[in-house]
Design a protein around this motif. Structure first.
Motif, PDB file in Angstrom:
ATOM      1  N   ALA A  28       0.804  -0.982   0.218  1.00 38.25           N
ATOM      2  CA  ALA A  28      -0.092   0.053  -0.004  1.00 38.25           C
ATOM      3  C   ALA A  28       0.895   1.294  -0.103  1.00 38.25           C
ATOM      4  CB  ALA A  28      -0.981  -0.059   1.278  1.00 38.25           C
ATOM      5  N   ARG A  29       1.977   1.285   0.814  1.00 35.55           N
ATOM      6  CA  ARG A  29       2.767   2.418   0.564  1.00 35.55           C
ATOM      7  C   ARG A  29       3.593   2.482  -0.535  1.00 35.55           C
ATOM      8  NH1 ARG A  29       4.804   3.761   6.698  1.00 35.55           N
ATOM      9  NH2 ARG A  29       2.826   3.413   7.616  1.00 35.55           N
ATOM     10  N   GLU A  30       4.063   1.437  -1.023  1.00 36.57           N
ATOM     11  CA  GLU A  30       4.691   1.667  -2.606  1.00 36.57           C
ATOM     12  C   GLU A  30       3.532   2.119  -3.720  1.00 36.57           C
ATOM     13  OE1 GLU A  30       6.176  -2.532  -3.060  1.00 36.57           O
ATOM     14  OE2 GLU A  30       7.719  -2.197  -2.078  1.00 36.57           O
ATOM     15  N   ALA A  31       2.359   1.676  -3.523  1.00 37.81           N
ATOM     16  CA  ALA A  31       1.374   2.323  -4.166  1.00 37.81           C
ATOM     17  C   ALA A  31       1.405   3.902  -4.172  1.00 37.81           C
ATOM     18  CB  ALA A  31       0.052   1.438  -4.154  1.00 37.81           C
ATOM     19  N   VAL A  32       1.410   4.369  -2.910  1.00 34.15           N
ATOM     20  CA  VAL A  32       1.261   5.647  -2.704  1.00 34.15           C
ATOM     21  C   VAL A  32       2.532   6.444  -3.500  1.00 34.15           C
ATOM     22  CG1 VAL A  32       1.245   7.558  -0.978  1.00 34.15           C
ATOM     23  CG2 VAL A  32      -0.021   5.575  -0.816  1.00 34.15           C
ATOM     24  N   ASP A  33       3.685   5.859  -3.266  1.00 37.35           N
ATOM     25  CA  ASP A  33       4.962   6.347  -3.704  1.00 37.35           C
ATOM     26  C   ASP A  33       4.830   6.459  -5.294  1.00 37.35           C
ATOM     27  OD1 ASP A  33       6.247   6.780  -1.265  1.00 37.35           O
ATOM     28  OD2 ASP A  33       7.114   4.720  -1.418  1.00 37.35           O
ATOM     29  N   ARG A  34       4.389   5.413  -5.824  1.00 34.82           N
ATOM     30  CA  ARG A  34       4.329   5.501  -7.333  1.00 34.82           C
ATOM     31  C   ARG A  34       3.345   6.144  -7.859  1.00 34.82           C
ATOM     32  NH1 ARG A  34       4.088  -0.439  -6.491  1.00 34.82           N
ATOM     33  NH2 ARG A  34       5.993  -1.024  -6.860  1.00 34.82           N
ATOM     34  N   VAL A  35       2.140   6.376  -7.314  1.00 37.02           N
ATOM     35  CA  VAL A  35       1.255   7.462  -7.838  1.00 37.02           C
ATOM     36  C   VAL A  35       1.641   8.677  -7.572  1.00 37.02           C
ATOM     37  CG1 VAL A  35      -1.233   8.289  -7.387  1.00 37.02           C
ATOM     38  CG2 VAL A  35      -0.676   5.689  -7.926  1.00 37.02           C
ATOM     39  N   MET A  36       2.155   8.975  -6.454  1.00 38.95           N
ATOM     40  CA  MET A  36       2.444  10.446  -6.061  1.00 38.95           C
ATOM     41  C   MET A  36       3.620  10.838  -6.991  1.00 38.95           C
ATOM     42  SD  MET A  36       2.998  12.100  -2.132  1.00 38.95           S
ATOM     43  CE  MET A  36       3.376  10.709  -1.451  1.00 38.95           C
ATOM     44  N   LEU A  37       4.498  10.171  -7.019  1.00 35.69           N
ATOM     45  CA  LEU A  37       5.544  10.400  -8.154  1.00 35.69           C
ATOM     46  C   LEU A  37       5.074  10.702  -9.606  1.00 35.69           C
ATOM     47  CD1 LEU A  37       8.537  11.091  -8.741  1.00 35.69           C
ATOM     48  CD2 LEU A  37       8.882   8.419  -9.153  1.00 35.69           C
ATOM     49  N   ALA A  38       4.321   9.528 -10.097  1.00 36.49           N
ATOM     50  CA  ALA A  38       3.819  10.164 -11.504  1.00 36.49           C
ATOM     51  C   ALA A  38       2.818  11.232 -11.489  1.00 36.49           C
ATOM     52  CB  ALA A  38       3.127   8.771 -11.785  1.00 36.49           C
ATOM     53  N   LEU A  39       2.136  11.397 -10.579  1.00 35.00           N
ATOM     54  CA  LEU A  39       1.035  12.480 -10.695  1.00 35.00           C
ATOM     55  C   LEU A  39       1.380  13.669 -10.126  1.00 35.00           C
ATOM     56  CD1 LEU A  39      -2.390  10.414 -10.048  1.00 35.00           C
ATOM     57  CD2 LEU A  39      -1.461  11.268 -12.129  1.00 35.00           C
ATOM     58  N   ALA A  40       2.391  13.735  -8.779  1.00 38.28           N
ATOM     59  CA  ALA A  40       2.510  14.997  -8.258  1.00 38.28           C
ATOM     60  C   ALA A  40       3.936  15.040  -8.132  1.00 38.28           C
ATOM     61  CB  ALA A  40       2.036  14.869  -7.009  1.00 38.28           C
ATOM     62  N   GLY A  41       4.813  14.428  -8.788  1.00 33.47           N
ATOM     63  CA  GLY A  41       6.119  14.771  -8.930  1.00 33.47           C
ATOM     64  C   GLY A  41       6.791  15.948  -9.193  1.00 33.47           C
ATOM     65  N   ASP A  42       6.109  16.907 -10.040  1.00 32.43           N
ATOM     66  CA  ASP A  42       6.493  17.827 -10.576  1.00 32.43           C
ATOM     67  C   ASP A  42       5.644  19.207  -9.966  1.00 32.43           C
ATOM     68  OD1 ASP A  42       4.003  17.450 -11.686  1.00 32.43           O
ATOM     69  OD2 ASP A  42       4.402  18.213 -13.592  1.00 32.43           O
ATOM     70  N   LEU A  43       4.931  18.750  -8.876  1.00 33.05           N
ATOM     71  CA  LEU A  43       3.864  19.781  -8.101  1.00 33.05           C
ATOM     72  C   LEU A  43       4.865  20.325  -6.950  1.00 33.05           C
ATOM     73  CD1 LEU A  43       0.529  18.062  -8.216  1.00 33.05           C
ATOM     74  CD2 LEU A  43       1.354  19.675  -9.766  1.00 33.05           C
TER      75      LEU A  43
END
Length: 186
Positions: A127-142
């Motif tokens: 579950a934590r890895e899922a958050v990391d992946r999605v957060m990097l993909a969608l918000a990595g530039d935010l």
């Protein structure tokens, strides 16, 4: 049941079963061929590769798990047993061979025990890895991404909420939902 969420840039365009989300993405692509929707598996945070060629029916027929005809190899296909290669030291093979039922039965038993005993920790990690992946993909530039990531891993919920507040609504809400599930697992 597995759930999926599709985004077009920072906008959520669909959520639900893979078929429903893929169908919505196909309709979007039919109306805007230049669009680049990305579907995320909510449980892993990994993007799902979809072949959008052809009709909606063609796309749905090619989805993972939609093909009932699978190649049968060695093993016990009716039970879903699949033969794969395992590399062990000679002493491991000797021990396995001396077990009741042989190496395959002993290995299956060991895997079952390990997967059952490690399941809670595995769910938290996944579950934590899922958050990391999605957060990097969608918000990595935010703005605030790195600090939000640190706050998430430090379990600083209020700081995480504050740092994600200014993100685009769909991204913020999706990342927060995944994060709350990940923390709830622990």
């Amino acid at each position: 049941m597995a759930t999926y969420t599709a985004f077009l840039s920072h906008a959520r365009i669909a959520a639900g079963s893979l078929a429903a989300v893929a169908e919505r993405c196909k309709m979007l692509l039919d109306s805007d061929p230049g669009a680049t929707p990305i579907i995320y598996d909510d449980s892993t945070g990994r993007p799902v590769d979809i072949d959008y060629r052809g009709t909606v029916h063609d796309v749905l027929a090619r989805l993972p798990g939609s093909d009932p005809v699978t190649k049968r190899g060695p093993g016990r296909p009716k039970l879903g047993v699949v033969a794969r290669e395992v590399t062990l030291l000679p002493r491991h093979w000797e021990w396995l061979a001396s077990q009741p039922g042989g190496a395959s039965v002993a290995l299956r038993r060991l895997v079952e025990v390990a997967s059952r005993d490690g399941a809670p920790a595995d769910r938290v990690r996944q579950a934590r890895e899922a958050v990391d992946r999605v957060m990097l993909a969608l918000a990595g530039d935010l703005p605030g991404y790195e600090e939000a990531s640190r706050a998430f891993h430090r379990l600083e919920a209020e700081r995480f909420e504050a740092l994600t507040q200014e993100w685009p609504e769909d991204v913020r809400d999706y990342v927060r939902a995944l994060a709350s599930r990940a923390v709830g697992e622990g």
